[in-house]
Design a protein around this motif. Structure first.
Motif, mmCIF file in Angstrom:
data_model
loop_
_atom_site.group_PDB
_atom_site.id
_atom_site.type_symbol
_atom_site.label_atom_id
_atom_site.label_comp_id
_atom_site.label_asym_id
_atom_site.label_seq_id
_atom_site.Cartn_x
_atom_site.Cartn_y
_atom_site.Cartn_z
ATOM 1 N N LYS A 11 0.829 -1.206 0.000
ATOM 2 C CA LYS A 11 0.000 0.000 0.000
ATOM 3 C C LYS A 11 0.858 1.248 0.000
ATOM 4 C CE LYS A 11 -4.497 -1.204 1.958
ATOM 5 N NZ LYS A 11 -5.483 -0.885 3.022
ATOM 6 N N GLU A 12 1.886 1.249 0.830
ATOM 7 C CA GLU A 12 2.743 2.424 0.928
ATOM 8 C C GLU A 12 3.502 2.659 -0.376
ATOM 9 O OE1 GLU A 12 3.659 5.786 2.839
ATOM 10 O OE2 GLU A 12 2.366 4.190 3.615
ATOM 11 N N PHE A 13 3.863 1.562 -1.049
ATOM 12 C CA PHE A 13 4.556 1.685 -2.339
ATOM 13 C C PHE A 13 3.664 2.405 -3.343
ATOM 14 C CE2 PHE A 13 5.683 0.385 -6.584
ATOM 15 C CZ PHE A 13 7.067 0.496 -6.591
ATOM 16 N N ILE A 14 2.386 2.017 -3.402
ATOM 17 C CA ILE A 14 1.451 2.659 -4.325
ATOM 18 C C ILE A 14 1.240 4.115 -3.936
ATOM 19 C CG2 ILE A 14 -0.921 2.630 -5.192
ATOM 20 C CD1 ILE A 14 -0.890 -0.413 -4.834
ATOM 21 N N ASP A 15 1.116 4.384 -2.644
ATOM 22 C CA ASP A 15 0.957 5.769 -2.192
ATOM 23 C C ASP A 15 2.168 6.621 -2.557
ATOM 24 O OD1 ASP A 15 -1.594 5.951 -1.149
ATOM 25 O OD2 ASP A 15 -1.002 5.302 0.865
ATOM 26 N N ARG A 16 3.371 6.036 -2.425
ATOM 27 C CA ARG A 16 4.587 6.787 -2.799
ATOM 28 C C ARG A 16 4.571 7.102 -4.279
ATOM 29 N NH1 ARG A 16 5.193 9.671 0.433
ATOM 30 N NH2 ARG A 16 3.330 8.725 1.304
ATOM 31 N N PHE A 17 4.057 6.170 -5.085
ATOM 32 C CA PHE A 17 3.970 6.436 -6.526
ATOM 33 C C PHE A 17 3.101 7.662 -6.780
ATOM 34 C CE2 PHE A 17 1.408 6.149 -10.352
ATOM 35 C CZ PHE A 17 2.387 6.134 -11.326
ATOM 36 N N TYR A 18 1.929 7.722 -6.132
ATOM 37 C CA TYR A 18 1.053 8.884 -6.310
ATOM 38 C C TYR A 18 1.767 10.171 -5.893
ATOM 39 C CZ TYR A 18 -2.978 5.760 -6.887
ATOM 40 O OH TYR A 18 -3.857 4.811 -7.337
ATOM 41 N N GLU A 19 2.487 10.103 -4.779
ATOM 42 C CA GLU A 19 3.142 11.295 -4.253
ATOM 43 C C GLU A 19 4.274 11.756 -5.170
ATOM 44 O OE1 GLU A 19 3.934 14.488 -1.904
ATOM 45 O OE2 GLU A 19 2.249 13.093 -1.702
ATOM 46 N N ILE A 20 5.130 10.823 -5.590
ATOM 47 C CA ILE A 20 6.288 11.169 -6.406
ATOM 48 C C ILE A 20 5.878 11.630 -7.803
ATOM 49 C CG2 ILE A 20 8.304 10.144 -7.566
ATOM 50 C CD1 ILE A 20 8.763 8.515 -5.001
ATOM 51 N N SER A 21 4.796 11.052 -8.336
ATOM 52 C CA SER A 21 4.373 11.387 -9.701
ATOM 53 C C SER A 21 3.266 12.439 -9.724
ATOM 54 C CB SER A 21 3.890 10.126 -10.423
ATOM 55 O OG SER A 21 2.699 9.625 -9.839
ATOM 56 N N LYS A 22 3.046 13.119 -8.616
ATOM 57 C CA LYS A 22 1.994 14.128 -8.553
ATOM 58 C C LYS A 22 2.216 15.205 -9.613
ATOM 59 C CE LYS A 22 -0.462 17.056 -5.226
ATOM 60 N NZ LYS A 22 -0.503 17.511 -3.807
ATOM 61 N N GLY A 23 1.183 15.446 -10.417
ATOM 62 C CA GLY A 23 1.291 16.426 -11.487
ATOM 63 C C GLY A 23 1.989 15.928 -12.733
ATOM 64 N N VAL A 24 2.445 14.655 -12.719
ATOM 65 C CA VAL A 24 3.147 14.058 -13.853
ATOM 66 C C VAL A 24 2.229 13.029 -14.514
ATOM 67 C CG1 VAL A 24 5.190 12.780 -14.608
ATOM 68 C CG2 VAL A 24 5.351 14.365 -12.673
ATOM 69 N N LYS A 25 2.243 12.990 -15.810
ATOM 70 C CA LYS A 25 1.383 12.044 -16.546
ATOM 71 C C LYS A 25 2.049 10.673 -16.601
ATOM 72 C CE LYS A 25 -1.075 15.479 -19.324
ATOM 73 N NZ LYS A 25 -0.579 16.674 -18.601
ATOM 74 N N SER A 26 2.156 10.040 -15.440
ATOM 75 C CA SER A 26 2.708 8.693 -15.330
ATOM 76 C C SER A 26 1.630 7.760 -14.805
ATOM 77 C CB SER A 26 3.914 8.669 -14.389
ATOM 78 O OG SER A 26 4.996 9.389 -14.927
ATOM 79 N N GLN A 27 1.782 6.474 -15.092
ATOM 80 C CA GLN A 27 0.781 5.488 -14.679
ATOM 81 C C GLN A 27 1.455 4.253 -14.091
ATOM 82 O OE1 GLN A 27 -0.941 5.457 -18.687
ATOM 83 N NE2 GLN A 27 -2.962 5.747 -17.775
ATOM 84 N N LEU A 28 0.770 3.646 -13.130
ATOM 85 C CA LEU A 28 1.191 2.389 -12.533
ATOM 86 C C LEU A 28 0.063 1.382 -12.715
ATOM 87 C CD1 LEU A 28 3.100 0.672 -10.746
ATOM 88 C CD2 LEU A 28 1.901 1.615 -8.752
ATOM 89 N N ILE A 29 0.363 0.290 -13.397
ATOM 90 C CA ILE A 29 -0.606 -0.785 -13.630
ATOM 91 C C ILE A 29 0.003 -2.053 -13.049
ATOM 92 C CG2 ILE A 29 -1.846 -2.123 -15.372
ATOM 93 C CD1 ILE A 29 -1.490 0.360 -17.234
ATOM 94 N N ALA A 30 -0.719 -2.726 -12.150
ATOM 95 C CA ALA A 30 -0.125 -3.862 -11.463
ATOM 96 C C ALA A 30 -1.141 -4.983 -11.267
ATOM 97 C CB ALA A 30 0.419 -3.423 -10.103
ATOM 98 N N THR A 31 -0.633 -6.216 -11.257
ATOM 99 C CA THR A 31 -1.446 -7.366 -10.864
ATOM 100 C C THR A 31 -1.071 -7.740 -9.441
ATOM 101 O OG1 THR A 31 0.103 -9.107 -11.561
ATOM 102 C CG2 THR A 31 -1.360 -8.179 -13.254
ATOM 103 N N THR A 32 -2.004 -8.346 -8.720
ATOM 104 C CA THR A 32 -1.746 -8.683 -7.324
ATOM 105 C C THR A 32 -2.723 -9.751 -6.840
ATOM 106 O OG1 THR A 32 -1.576 -7.772 -5.081
ATOM 107 C CG2 THR A 32 -3.298 -6.870 -6.484
ATOM 108 N N HIS A 33 -2.332 -10.428 -5.741
ATOM 109 C CA HIS A 33 -3.229 -11.334 -5.021
ATOM 110 C C HIS A 33 -3.645 -10.724 -3.684
ATOM 111 C CE1 HIS A 33 -3.039 -14.884 -7.591
ATOM 112 N NE2 HIS A 33 -1.744 -14.711 -7.705
#
Length: 449
Positions: free
Chosen positions: A357-379
């Motif tokens: 969860k924290e990894f995904i939250d860090r992605f949002y924080e670091i890429s704020k205002g940037v047109k980047s995307q994270l797509i992931a599969t998980t169990h």
């Protein structure tokens, strides 16, 4: 940014299957959405499903398609990549299509390949800025004679430029070009300062910023982050932030010839890779080695970790599986600042739920205002929380009766924002969960009443 991806007749995806990153009208988690010329696009998507449902095949479809575009059919194998549980599918084309936003424009690019002849059947690129007035950048198809035919709505400033493009098209009339992509060829050959070719450079450039990470792929660019003090400090801070116990990283010189002899033929691949980069990481036994070009020669180092006792350092093999996984994932934060698309298979592998969860939250924080995307599969079903993700960010992959994969969004169920999604998912409300046939268990002779 990825707007839409469609695939047909690849691995477990028998029928045309569509994945969409357009945001719905949901207002929660507004920081998970970015505007692209007035259109709302999601910054992330998380895919759930049981084992053997097709999650990894979805990631492979994106990866294989991107590798084909970058390197061609002559270098990337598609042997038996069709839906193998239906014999008719081996004679049907595999189809891949990407709708993307790149350099301020919307494009639709795709291609169809023949698995039998290992050739390109069709290839197309459209500018779709105006959906009611799409512009054909090019459409490449093959006549029954085997000759490639390319049509285009492109216009040029003068007859000389138009003639140049005509020659480009004629080059692809040869059967020798059946494994080469027109997009790739023009992106490299066309004058970079000619605006008529902008679509080619925009779309091809987008594929170079598409990163796919599988569980068995290690250290995606972390060596580049260790090359200078500032980046190294960022890596150390992140490793500490994710509670690995690591305080700092260091390098200890080792004998290059000794390590090279242990690597055998693999050292040739490393030396080749160093022709285009300064350093290269490689794991051997329980150690993580870095090969670095310095002063006209190549030196070898072993990466050490400091857990608080600088007189007794740890090697990579001493670390937990979760820490090793973070070594592969942390470089993603660098790419998140560069308007890239990052696709990760099995994101939660060896990670605690809170770390994921924290990894995904860090992605949002670091890429704020940037047109980047994270797509992931998980169990990790703990991520099925509408206080954490939007409904339109949650996708399910299910295995149908014919063993093909189907893909659908939670958004199709119109759930309330206060719904306990994880509980409903595990109860089977949304499908995409395992089904167990207890009658097949050894020694189970239970008879129905």
């Amino acid at each position: 940014m990825l707007i839409r991806f469609a695939v047909e007749n690849f691995a477990s995806f028998k029928d045309m299957t569509e994945f969409n990153m357009m945001a719905s009208k949901i207002v929660r988690h507004s920081d998970h959405v970015v505007s692209c010329n007035g259109k709302r696009v999601l910054k992330s998507a998380v895919l759930f499903g049981p084992n053997a449902s097709g999650k990894s095949n979805f990631v492979k479809a994106i990866f294989v398609a991107s590798q084909l575009v970058l390197y061609g059919l002559d270098r990337i194998s598609v042997f038996k990549k069709y839906f193998r549980l239906d014999d008719a599918c081996k004679d049907k084309p595999g189809v891949f299509q990407f709708d993307i936003f790149a350099n301020g424009h919307f494009y639709s690019y795709g291609f169809a390949i023949s698995y039998q002849s290992q050739s390109i059947v069709e290839e197309w690129l459209y500018n779709i800025d105006k959906q009611d007035d799409e512009k054909c950048i090019f459409l490449r198809s093959y006549a029954y004679t085997g000759i490639s035919r390319i049509i285009s709505d492109l216009s040029f400033a003068n007859s000389k430029e138009e003639m140049r493009f005509q020659l480009y098209k004629e080059d692809f009339s040869s059967s020798k070009m059946e494994q080469r992509f027109f997009l790739n060829d023009i992106a490299f050959r066309a004058p970079s300062d000619n605006p008529s070719y902008q679509a080619f450079t925009d779309v091809f450039g987008w594929f170079t910023r598409l990163y796919v990470l599988f569980p068995n792929v290690k250290y995606m660019g972390i060596e580049e982050l260790l090359e200078n003090r500032d980046n190294k400090t960022k890596v150390e801070n992140l490793l500490s932030y994710f509670d690995t116990g690591i305080k700092s990283l260091s390098r200890k010189p080792v004998d290059f010839d000794k390590i090279a002899s242990k690597l055998g033929k693999s050292i040739d691949r490393i030396l080749s890779a160093l022709n285009g980069r300064k350093s290269y990481l490689c794991q051997l036994d329980s150690s993580l080695y870095e090969f670095v070009k310095e002063g006209g020669q190549i030196n070898a180092y072993v990466i050490m970790t400091n857990h608080g006792n600088s007189s007794d350092l740890f090697e990579f093999g001493d670390e937990s599986d979760g820490t090793k996984r973070l070594f592969s994932l942390i470089p993603i934060f660098r790419d998140a600042t560069k308007e890239s698309v990052i696709v990760i298979d099995d994101l939660d592998q060896n990670l605690h739920t809170q770390v994921t969860k924290e990894f995904i939250d860090r992605f949002y924080e670091i890429s704020k205002g940037v047109k980047s995307q994270l797509i992931a599969t998980t169990h990790d079903t703990n991520l099925l929380d509408l206080d954490f993700l939007r409904q339109d960010e949650i996708w399910f992959i299910n295995r149908k009766k014919d063993c093909s994969s189907e893909l659908y969004s939670l958004n199709a169920f119109n759930e309330r924002f206060d719904k306990k999604i994880e509980k409903e998912y595990l109860l089977g409300r949304y499908g995409a969960v395992p089904h167990f046939d207890y009658k097949l268990l050894p020694g189970d002779n239970t008879e129905a009443d």
